[in-house]
Design a protein around this motif. Sequence first.
Motif, mmCIF file in Angstrom:
data_model
loop_
_atom_site.group_PDB
_atom_site.id
_atom_site.type_symbol
_atom_site.label_atom_id
_atom_site.label_comp_id
_atom_site.label_asym_id
_atom_site.label_seq_id
_atom_site.Cartn_x
_atom_site.Cartn_y
_atom_site.Cartn_z
ATOM 1 N N LYS A 1 -23.887 61.565 137.919
ATOM 2 C CA LYS A 1 -24.538 61.986 139.161
ATOM 3 C C LYS A 1 -23.931 61.291 140.371
ATOM 4 O O LYS A 1 -23.607 61.926 141.374
ATOM 5 C CB LYS A 1 -26.037 61.686 139.102
ATOM 6 C CG LYS A 1 -26.809 62.637 138.268
ATOM 7 C CD LYS A 1 -28.299 62.416 138.212
ATOM 8 C CE LYS A 1 -28.913 61.309 138.960
ATOM 9 N NZ LYS A 1 -30.357 61.125 138.695
ATOM 10 N N ARG B 1 -21.135 62.991 143.462
ATOM 11 C CA ARG B 1 -21.386 63.060 144.902
ATOM 12 C C ARG B 1 -20.115 62.816 145.711
ATOM 13 O O ARG B 1 -19.947 63.356 146.791
ATOM 14 C CB ARG B 1 -22.466 62.061 145.295
ATOM 15 C CG ARG B 1 -23.831 62.487 144.861
ATOM 16 C CD ARG B 1 -24.931 61.597 145.434
ATOM 17 N NE ARG B 1 -26.216 62.072 144.959
ATOM 18 C CZ ARG B 1 -26.898 61.508 143.971
ATOM 19 N NH1 ARG B 1 -26.458 60.403 143.387
ATOM 20 N NH2 ARG B 1 -28.049 62.015 143.582
ATOM 21 N N GLN C 1 -25.440 66.526 134.435
ATOM 22 C CA GLN C 1 -25.713 65.764 135.657
ATOM 23 C C GLN C 1 -24.626 66.010 136.714
ATOM 24 O O GLN C 1 -24.931 66.224 137.882
ATOM 25 C CB GLN C 1 -25.830 64.267 135.346
ATOM 26 C CG GLN C 1 -26.984 63.905 134.446
ATOM 27 C CD GLN C 1 -28.347 64.144 135.072
ATOM 28 O OE1 GLN C 1 -28.490 64.257 136.285
ATOM 29 N NE2 GLN C 1 -29.356 64.216 134.248
ATOM 30 N N GLY D 1 -24.888 69.571 138.036
ATOM 31 C CA GLY D 1 -26.076 69.695 138.856
ATOM 32 C C GLY D 1 -25.884 69.145 140.262
ATOM 33 O O GLY D 1 -26.249 69.778 141.240
ATOM 34 N N ILE D 2 -25.282 67.976 140.353
ATOM 35 C CA ILE D 2 -25.036 67.391 141.677
ATOM 36 C C ILE D 2 -23.989 68.201 142.430
ATOM 37 O O ILE D 2 -24.126 68.457 143.627
ATOM 38 C CB ILE D 2 -24.599 65.908 141.536
ATOM 39 C CG1 ILE D 2 -25.772 65.066 141.021
ATOM 40 C CG2 ILE D 2 -24.069 65.352 142.866
ATOM 41 C CD1 ILE D 2 -27.002 65.053 141.916
ATOM 42 N N TRP D 3 -22.950 68.605 141.744
ATOM 43 C CA TRP D 3 -21.905 69.418 142.379
ATOM 44 C C TRP D 3 -22.517 70.683 142.941
ATOM 45 O O TRP D 3 -22.224 71.082 144.068
ATOM 46 C CB TRP D 3 -20.819 69.722 141.359
ATOM 47 C CG TRP D 3 -19.534 70.246 141.943
ATOM 48 C CD1 TRP D 3 -19.266 70.580 143.247
ATOM 49 C CD2 TRP D 3 -18.326 70.498 141.233
ATOM 50 N NE1 TRP D 3 -17.987 71.010 143.381
ATOM 51 C CE2 TRP D 3 -17.378 70.979 142.157
ATOM 52 C CE3 TRP D 3 -17.951 70.365 139.911
ATOM 53 C CZ2 TRP D 3 -16.081 71.331 141.802
ATOM 54 C CZ3 TRP D 3 -16.649 70.719 139.553
ATOM 55 C CH2 TRP D 3 -15.735 71.185 140.487
ATOM 56 N N ALA D 4 -23.393 71.324 142.192
ATOM 57 C CA ALA D 4 -24.031 72.555 142.653
ATOM 58 C C ALA D 4 -24.913 72.294 143.873
ATOM 59 O O ALA D 4 -24.985 73.133 144.783
ATOM 60 C CB ALA D 4 -24.862 73.165 141.517
ATOM 61 N N GLN D 5 -25.585 71.153 143.915
ATOM 62 C CA GLN D 5 -26.412 70.818 145.076
ATOM 63 C C GLN D 5 -25.558 70.520 146.306
ATOM 64 O O GLN D 5 -25.889 70.927 147.413
ATOM 65 C CB GLN D 5 -27.269 69.580 144.778
ATOM 66 C CG GLN D 5 -28.408 69.830 143.867
ATOM 67 C CD GLN D 5 -29.162 68.544 143.543
ATOM 68 O OE1 GLN D 5 -28.800 67.454 143.988
ATOM 69 N NE2 GLN D 5 -30.210 68.668 142.753
ATOM 70 N N GLU D 6 -24.477 69.786 146.091
ATOM 71 C CA GLU D 6 -23.637 69.352 147.213
ATOM 72 C C GLU D 6 -22.750 70.477 147.752
ATOM 73 O O GLU D 6 -22.456 70.518 148.936
ATOM 74 C CB GLU D 6 -22.760 68.176 146.788
ATOM 75 C CG GLU D 6 -23.530 66.950 146.303
ATOM 76 C CD GLU D 6 -24.205 66.199 147.420
ATOM 77 O OE1 GLU D 6 -23.620 66.074 148.507
ATOM 78 O OE2 GLU D 6 -25.334 65.713 147.203
ATOM 79 N N ASP D 7 -22.306 71.370 146.871
ATOM 80 C CA ASP D 7 -21.376 72.435 147.254
ATOM 81 C C ASP D 7 -21.717 73.708 146.486
ATOM 82 O O ASP D 7 -21.005 74.095 145.556
ATOM 83 C CB ASP D 7 -19.937 72.011 146.976
ATOM 84 C CG ASP D 7 -18.908 72.968 147.539
ATOM 85 O OD1 ASP D 7 -19.277 73.832 148.353
ATOM 86 O OD2 ASP D 7 -17.741 72.845 147.141
ATOM 87 N N PRO D 8 -22.829 74.365 146.861
ATOM 88 C CA PRO D 8 -23.309 75.483 146.059
ATOM 89 C C PRO D 8 -22.449 76.748 146.115
ATOM 90 O O PRO D 8 -22.662 77.667 145.346
ATOM 91 C CB PRO D 8 -24.702 75.766 146.642
ATOM 92 C CG PRO D 8 -24.660 75.224 148.015
ATOM 93 C CD PRO D 8 -23.690 74.071 147.972
#
Length: 178
Positions: A139, A143, A167, A170-177
């Motif tokens: 995670k 970032r 993890q 998931g973070i990659w998708a949140q940061e750069d969807p």
Amino acid sequence: MLQHMMMTRWAQEDPEGAVASLNGLNYKRSAFESTSIIGSIAVEDPEFAAKWLADPDNAAASNGWTGRMLASTVGREWARQDPAAALAWAATLPDSQIAGGYVGVIGVLAEGDPGRASTLAMGLDPGSARNEALGEIAKVWARSAPEDALDWARSLEGAEQQRATQQAVGIWAQEDPV
């Protein structure tokens, strides 16, 4: 947010009183208050926060999820001040808290050096603490360098690979969807 600010301020002004107030909390409904108070105390005096967590009469310590969350909070704040002492402390935690302690400490270490954090996590005994620490590294690393984090996660095996990959993605998708 206001409640967090009030709890944090109280813990700074009267750590013993703030900690004493935690004895009567219902941890299933009030975990937020306990992490606010213990996190604030750990910033100033992580050893005091660790002693509170280790108290056998502490109801939070015996609550599995809450105990792990509080250990993570103490570990994270302690690692920002003294990573070696925080790692040594995490190694002494009971089974119910050890994963949280390592997640907090190794997560902070991963912010500056995910490779070192990975080496430390892989040195843990296989199981929940190691698996959770590896997920935290993924995670944190995702970032700043999502492709590197995903490549690293894929280099792991079994459940560790699965958790770290989930993890990181998931973070990659949140940061750069997109």
